[in-house]
Design a protein around this motif. Structure first.
Motif, short mmCIF file in Angstrom:
data_model
loop_
_atom_site.label_atom_id
_atom_site.label_comp_id
_atom_site.label_asym_id
_atom_site.label_seq_id
_atom_site.Cartn_x
_atom_site.Cartn_y
_atom_site.Cartn_z
N MET A 104 112.30 79.06 22.56
CA MET A 104 112.83 80.37 22.30
C MET A 104 111.70 81.39 22.43
N TYR A 105 112.02 82.53 22.96
CA TYR A 105 111.05 83.61 23.13
C TYR A 105 110.77 84.21 21.77
N ALA A 106 109.52 84.29 21.40
CA ALA A 106 109.15 84.81 20.09
C ALA A 106 108.36 86.09 20.23
N GLN B 292 104.15 83.34 24.94
CA GLN B 292 104.99 82.43 25.71
C GLN B 292 105.87 83.22 26.68
N GLN B 293 105.94 82.74 27.90
CA GLN B 293 106.76 83.40 28.92
C GLN B 293 108.24 83.16 28.63
N PRO B 294 109.10 84.16 28.89
CA PRO B 294 110.55 83.95 28.72
C PRO B 294 111.06 82.97 29.78
N THR B 295 112.14 82.29 29.46
CA THR B 295 112.75 81.36 30.41
C THR B 295 113.48 82.15 31.49
N SER B 296 113.83 81.46 32.55
CA SER B 296 114.61 82.09 33.62
C SER B 296 115.95 82.61 33.10
#
Length: 118
Positions: free
Chosen positions: A1-3, A15-19
């Motif tokens: 999860m994007y934090a 952390q990079q966001p997911t696609s």
């Protein structure tokens, strides 16, 4: 999860966001890139409205407002609630309300020349 824990830039790299997260954000911005939809979302960020009230508030024909609301609903930006025969619309949650607020707050700074916050 994007934090959002690393906003200060200290500690570990962000952390990079997911696609999937990027695509969902892009779709939200795409929906908000229309002036009528942004005006609708501004109103819906404050309280619930039915289609007729929204159409009157932004002076746009009811069928057009209905089409915009359908798109916003499909994009997950608005939620609905039945009240008898009426359907009431509202911004989906606090995240969406904050997004609308920040976008228009940014625009206010751009238009009015208010100094930016860093």
């Amino acid at each position: 999860m994007y934090a959002r824990d690393n906003e200060s830039g200290a500690g570990q790299p962000q952390q990079q966001p997911t696609s999937a997260q990027v695509e969902t954000a892009v779709e939200a911005f795409r929906m908000l890139s229309d002036g009528t939809r942004l005006r609708l979302m501004w109103l819906l960020s404050a309280r619930e409205y039915d289609v007729n009230s929204l159409a009157a508030a932004i002076e746009v024909a009811r069928p057009s407002v209905s089409q915009h609301l359908a798109k916003l609903r499909m994009a997950g930006l608005v939620r609905t609630r039945r009240d008898g025969r009426r359907v009431l619309y509202r911004a989906r949650d606090a995240h969406v309300r904050a997004l609308i607020h920040e976008a228009l707050f940014h625009a206010d700074h751009e238009v009015s020349g208010i100094p930016r916050q860093d």
